[in-house]
Design a protein around this motif. Sequence first.
Motif, PDB file in Angstrom:
ATOM      1  N   ASN A 154       0.846  -1.186   0.000  1.00 13.48           N
ATOM      2  CA  ASN A 154       0.000   0.000   0.000  1.00 13.48           C
ATOM      3  C   ASN A 154       0.885   1.242   0.000  1.00 13.48           C
ATOM      4  OD1 ASN A 154      -2.541  -1.287   0.052  1.00 13.48           O
ATOM      5  ND2 ASN A 154      -2.310  -1.682   2.238  1.00 13.48           N
ATOM      6  N   THR A 194       2.334   5.363   7.667  1.00  8.32           N
ATOM      7  CA  THR A 194       3.426   4.531   7.153  1.00  8.32           C
ATOM      8  C   THR A 194       4.374   4.166   8.287  1.00  8.32           C
ATOM      9  OG1 THR A 194       3.245   5.705   5.039  1.00  8.32           O
ATOM     10  CG2 THR A 194       5.167   4.301   5.339  1.00  8.32           C
ATOM     11  N   THR A 199       0.406   1.513   6.101  1.00  9.84           N
ATOM     12  CA  THR A 199       0.800   1.543   4.693  1.00  9.84           C
ATOM     13  C   THR A 199       2.293   1.230   4.670  1.00  9.84           C
ATOM     14  OG1 THR A 199       1.065   3.947   4.884  1.00  9.84           O
ATOM     15  CG2 THR A 199      -0.954   3.147   3.859  1.00  9.84           C
TER      16      THR A 199
END
Length: 323
Positions: A154, A194, A199
């Motif tokens: 992702n 992240t 992600t």
Amino acid sequence: MSLNRRQLITATAAIATVGAPAFAQSGFPNKLVKIIVPYPPGGSSDIIARSISQALSESLGQTVVVENRAGANGNLGADLVAKSAPDGHTLLLCDVGALAISPSVYTKLSFDPSKDLRGVTMLAYSPHMLAVHPSVKANNLKELVALSKTTELNFAVTAVGSAPHVAGVAVERATGAKWTYVPYKGGSQAVADTVAGQTQVIMNGMLATLPNVQNGRLKVLGISKRTRMPLVGEVPTLAEQGVTDFESGTWQGVVVPRGTPAAIVARLNAELIKVIRSPDVRSRLTGQGAEVVTMQPAEQDAFFERERKRWGAVVAQANIKLD
């Protein structure tokens, strides 16, 4: 012919008035000056706006405040400035490159950046960093591309159609990588997710991303600049890793409503350049991964048009469209 003292004083005053800059006669600034940042707090534009606001206030002799007006990938705040009084008291500090992308991405915009806004000066350039969560088993772009073909990845983007998104698409198309884009409402949240591992891949301005690389929360694989950045000289550029001549990043600059008097634009240009080039501000930004880059208003307008055409082609090829 001779002049008496009163005539001499009158003549001298008249000459001084004719030669004085027009902005001195306009009374600018004569009220609060607002720097509108069209993104949430914590991103590159916000960092720079808050780095210069106090010094700009002192230089202008008027209070300068920063307002975050996030929404619609920066277009909400940009629209507010485009429709504000063209008197130099409302400034838009944003990623000028991202602003140039908007007309290609959005089928309907409530303003036209090319017609409704004009440049004042660029302030800084911060290349994009391609980074991954530390758990991702890739240490360079080639390994990431290979991994993307066997593992679901992702890719966090600050917003659909944003500069990092379009740059990610360009890298994807150039390398054959495969990942799923996950849109956010701003860079700070995209970075945070992240870091948390929600992600796995992100491309974002170095200014806002570097701290998480330095503390080990993110692993950087490449810099989107044609030459290496001295601050992270060991990190190869994406161009070195096969994406030929590739360069992208956040170009932070200031624009104002079209129709703002040229004399006021010139005053703002001079004051902003003085502030951003001051040793304290320059040193602070350089230490965070941003290069001070300034331009004259016409230069910035020309830059905007080049970016609009450059990224418009990428958007068209990738068929990125939003209502």
